[in-house]
Design a protein around this motif. Structure first.
Motif, PDB file in Angstrom:
ATOM      1  N   ASP A   1       4.582   5.738  -5.100  1.00 23.31           N
ATOM      2  CA  ASP A   1       3.746   6.566  -5.974  1.00 23.31           C
ATOM      3  C   ASP A   1       3.904   8.005  -5.511  1.00 23.31           C
ATOM      4  N   PHE A   2       2.941   8.848  -5.808  1.00 21.66           N
ATOM      5  CA  PHE A   2       3.042  10.271  -5.467  1.00 21.66           C
ATOM      6  C   PHE A   2       3.154  10.520  -3.969  1.00 21.66           C
ATOM      7  N   HIS A   3       2.799   9.555  -3.125  1.00 23.63           N
ATOM      8  CA  HIS A   3       2.955   9.680  -1.677  1.00 23.63           C
ATOM      9  C   HIS A   3       4.405   9.467  -1.241  1.00 23.63           C
ATOM     10  N   GLY A   4       5.185   8.795  -2.076  1.00 24.59           N
ATOM     11  CA  GLY A   4       6.517   8.352  -1.687  1.00 24.59           C
ATOM     12  C   GLY A   4       6.482   6.861  -1.436  1.00 24.59           C
ATOM     13  N   TYR A   5       7.340   6.389  -0.544  1.00 25.23           N
ATOM     14  CA  TYR A   5       7.419   4.965  -0.231  1.00 25.23           C
ATOM     15  C   TYR A   5       6.447   4.628   0.881  1.00 25.23           C
ATOM     16  N   ARG A   6       5.816   3.468   0.756  1.00 23.24           N
ATOM     17  CA  ARG A   6       5.008   2.923   1.839  1.00 23.24           C
ATOM     18  C   ARG A   6       4.686   1.469   1.551  1.00 23.24           C
ATOM     19  N   CYS A   7       4.119   0.836   2.517  1.00 22.53           N
ATOM     20  CA  CYS A   7       3.730  -0.565   2.393  1.00 22.53           C
ATOM     21  C   CYS A   7       2.694  -0.701   1.273  1.00 22.53           C
ATOM     22  N   GLU A   8       2.889  -1.684   0.397  1.00 22.18           N
ATOM     23  CA  GLU A   8       1.936  -1.880  -0.701  1.00 22.18           C
ATOM     24  C   GLU A   8       0.519  -2.080  -0.182  1.00 22.18           C
ATOM     25  N   ARG A   9       0.359  -2.875   0.864  1.00 21.67           N
ATOM     26  CA  ARG A   9      -0.992  -3.109   1.410  1.00 21.67           C
ATOM     27  C   ARG A   9      -1.646  -1.804   1.832  1.00 21.67           C
ATOM     28  N   ALA A  10      -0.881  -0.899   2.425  1.00 19.56           N
ATOM     29  CA  ALA A  10      -1.424   0.388   2.868  1.00 19.56           C
ATOM     30  C   ALA A  10      -1.834   1.253   1.674  1.00 19.56           C
ATOM     31  N   LEU A  11      -1.014   1.268   0.632  1.00 17.24           N
ATOM     32  CA  LEU A  11      -1.339   2.039  -0.566  1.00 17.24           C
ATOM     33  C   LEU A  11      -2.643   1.535  -1.180  1.00 17.24           C
ATOM     34  N   VAL A  12      -2.765   0.234  -1.350  1.00 18.35           N
ATOM     35  CA  VAL A  12      -3.963  -0.350  -1.955  1.00 18.35           C
ATOM     36  C   VAL A  12      -5.181  -0.109  -1.063  1.00 18.35           C
ATOM     37  N   ALA A  13      -5.038  -0.310   0.231  1.00 19.73           N
ATOM     38  CA  ALA A  13      -6.161  -0.090   1.149  1.00 19.73           C
ATOM     39  C   ALA A  13      -6.619   1.360   1.107  1.00 19.73           C
ATOM     40  N   HIS A  14      -5.680   2.290   1.067  1.00 18.80           N
ATOM     41  CA  HIS A  14      -6.023   3.714   0.987  1.00 18.80           C
ATOM     42  C   HIS A  14      -6.815   4.012  -0.283  1.00 18.80           C
ATOM     43  N   HIS A  15      -6.370   3.463  -1.398  1.00 22.38           N
ATOM     44  CA  HIS A  15      -7.053   3.706  -2.672  1.00 22.38           C
ATOM     45  C   HIS A  15      -8.480   3.152  -2.634  1.00 22.38           C
ATOM     46  N   TRP A  16      -8.638   1.965  -2.107  1.00 20.18           N
ATOM     47  CA  TRP A  16      -9.981   1.364  -2.011  1.00 20.18           C
ATOM     48  C   TRP A  16     -10.869   2.169  -1.063  1.00 20.18           C
ATOM     49  N   THR A  17     -10.321   2.607   0.054  1.00 20.17           N
ATOM     50  CA  THR A  17     -11.100   3.390   1.018  1.00 20.17           C
ATOM     51  C   THR A  17     -11.590   4.692   0.392  1.00 20.17           C
ATOM     52  N   LYS A  18     -10.686   5.408  -0.288  1.00 16.79           N
ATOM     53  CA  LYS A  18     -11.068   6.668  -0.942  1.00 16.79           C
ATOM     54  C   LYS A  18     -12.084   6.425  -2.048  1.00 16.79           C
ATOM     55  N   GLY A  19     -11.833   5.404  -2.864  1.00 11.20           N
ATOM     56  CA  GLY A  19     -12.763   5.098  -3.946  1.00 11.20           C
ATOM     57  C   GLY A  19     -14.168   4.842  -3.428  1.00 11.20           C
ATOM     58  N   ARG A  20     -14.288   4.083  -2.369  1.00  6.37           N
ATOM     59  CA  ARG A  20     -15.603   3.735  -1.816  1.00  6.37           C
ATOM     60  C   ARG A  20     -16.232   4.900  -1.066  1.00  6.37           C
ATOM     61  N   LEU A  21     -15.401   5.798  -0.551  1.00  5.07           N
ATOM     62  CA  LEU A  21     -15.917   6.999   0.101  1.00  5.07           C
ATOM     63  C   LEU A  21     -16.589   7.904  -0.927  1.00  5.07           C
ATOM     64  N   TRP A  22     -15.931   8.083  -2.072  1.00  5.19           N
ATOM     65  CA  TRP A  22     -16.429   8.995  -3.092  1.00  5.19           C
ATOM     66  C   TRP A  22     -17.446   8.359  -4.027  1.00  5.19           C
ATOM     67  N   TRP A  23     -17.336   7.064  -4.271  1.00  3.28           N
ATOM     68  CA  TRP A  23     -18.229   6.371  -5.198  1.00  3.28           C
ATOM     69  C   TRP A  23     -18.702   5.071  -4.556  1.00  3.28           C
ATOM     70  N   PRO A  24     -19.850   5.081  -3.908  1.00  6.15           N
ATOM     71  CA  PRO A  24     -20.342   3.856  -3.274  1.00  6.15           C
ATOM     72  C   PRO A  24     -20.329   2.675  -4.257  1.00  6.15           C
ATOM     73  N   GLY A  25     -19.846   1.539  -3.773  1.00  2.00           N
ATOM     74  CA  GLY A  25     -19.761   0.341  -4.599  1.00  2.00           C
ATOM     75  C   GLY A  25     -18.477   0.240  -5.407  1.00  2.00           C
ATOM     76  N   TRP A  26     -17.589   1.242  -5.263  1.00  2.00           N
ATOM     77  CA  TRP A  26     -16.343   1.242  -6.039  1.00  2.00           C
ATOM     78  C   TRP A  26     -15.560  -0.036  -5.750  1.00  2.00           C
ATOM     79  N   ASP A  27     -14.992  -0.582  -6.800  1.00  2.00           N
ATOM     80  CA  ASP A  27     -14.101  -1.728  -6.667  1.00  2.00           C
ATOM     81  C   ASP A  27     -13.121  -1.691  -7.826  1.00  2.00           C
ATOM     82  N   GLY A  28     -12.081  -2.457  -7.723  1.00  2.00           N
ATOM     83  CA  GLY A  28     -11.073  -2.484  -8.773  1.00  2.00           C
ATOM     84  C   GLY A  28     -10.276  -3.755  -8.742  1.00  2.00           C
ATOM     85  N   THR A  29      -9.334  -3.827  -9.669  1.00  2.00           N
ATOM     86  CA  THR A  29      -8.468  -4.985  -9.834  1.00  2.00           C
ATOM     87  C   THR A  29      -7.033  -4.501  -9.975  1.00  2.00           C
ATOM     88  N   LEU A  30      -6.083  -5.253  -9.459  1.00  2.00           N
ATOM     89  CA  LEU A  30      -4.668  -4.941  -9.638  1.00  2.00           C
ATOM     90  C   LEU A  30      -4.181  -5.666 -10.886  1.00  2.00           C
TER      91      LEU A  30
END
Length: 149
Positions: A71-100
């Motif tokens: 993605d815009f970060h470049g190449y990385r482990c899929e698990r790391a990309l998803v974990a980063h997105h969830w961490t940021k989402g929950r930091l900014w919006w408590p209770g944030w969750d999503g689906t792939l």
């Protein structure tokens, strides 16, 4: 994941003038994903949409082969990309969750096809101030081909 100041996404000039990474993180990630799939059709990558739960924002589209993601970060482990997105989402919006959600390639560049997915509405490359596809292709070229797994 970035958060833009109010009004930037609705202003075509301000949106187009965002730095590359922010442009492809905030509303043009699907164009970058399409450019990737078009450039590397034989690498077994597919598009995935991070669909926020009802009432939340934070959509994102990336490509993955099940191990390596891009993605815009470049190449990385899929698990790391998803974990980063969830961490940021929950930091900014408590209770944030999503689906792939896997997406067919043609959905990435079709507003009409994207709208057939509940909660998805993607801009076509020509619906930006300028055609976003050449910009995505140039950005992608900085990273080179995907690494061998």
């Amino acid at each position: 994941m970035f958060r833009l100041k109010p009004g930037i996404k609705s202003d075509p000039v301000k949106r187009w003038n965002l730095p590359e990474r922010i442009f492809f993180a905030c509303g043009a990630c699907h164009i970058l994903a399409y450019a990737f799939l078009e450039a590397y059709p034989d690498r077994n990558f597919r598009a995935v949409w991070i669909r926020p739960e009802e009432g939340f924002t934070g959509n994102h589209v990336f490509v993955t082969n099940g191990e390596t993601a891009f993605d815009f970060h470049g190449y990385r482990c899929e698990r790391a990309l998803v974990a980063h997105h969830w961490t940021k989402g929950r930091l900014w919006w408590p209770g944030w969750d999503g689906t792939l959600v896997p997406l067919p390639e043609d959905v990435l560049i079709s507003e009409a096809k994207s709208k057939t997915y509940d909660g998805l509405w993607l801009r076509e490359p020509g619906q930006f101030l300028h055609d976003a596809m050449p910009r995505a292709q140039a950005f992608l070229a900085r990273f080179g081909p995907p690494p061998a797994n």
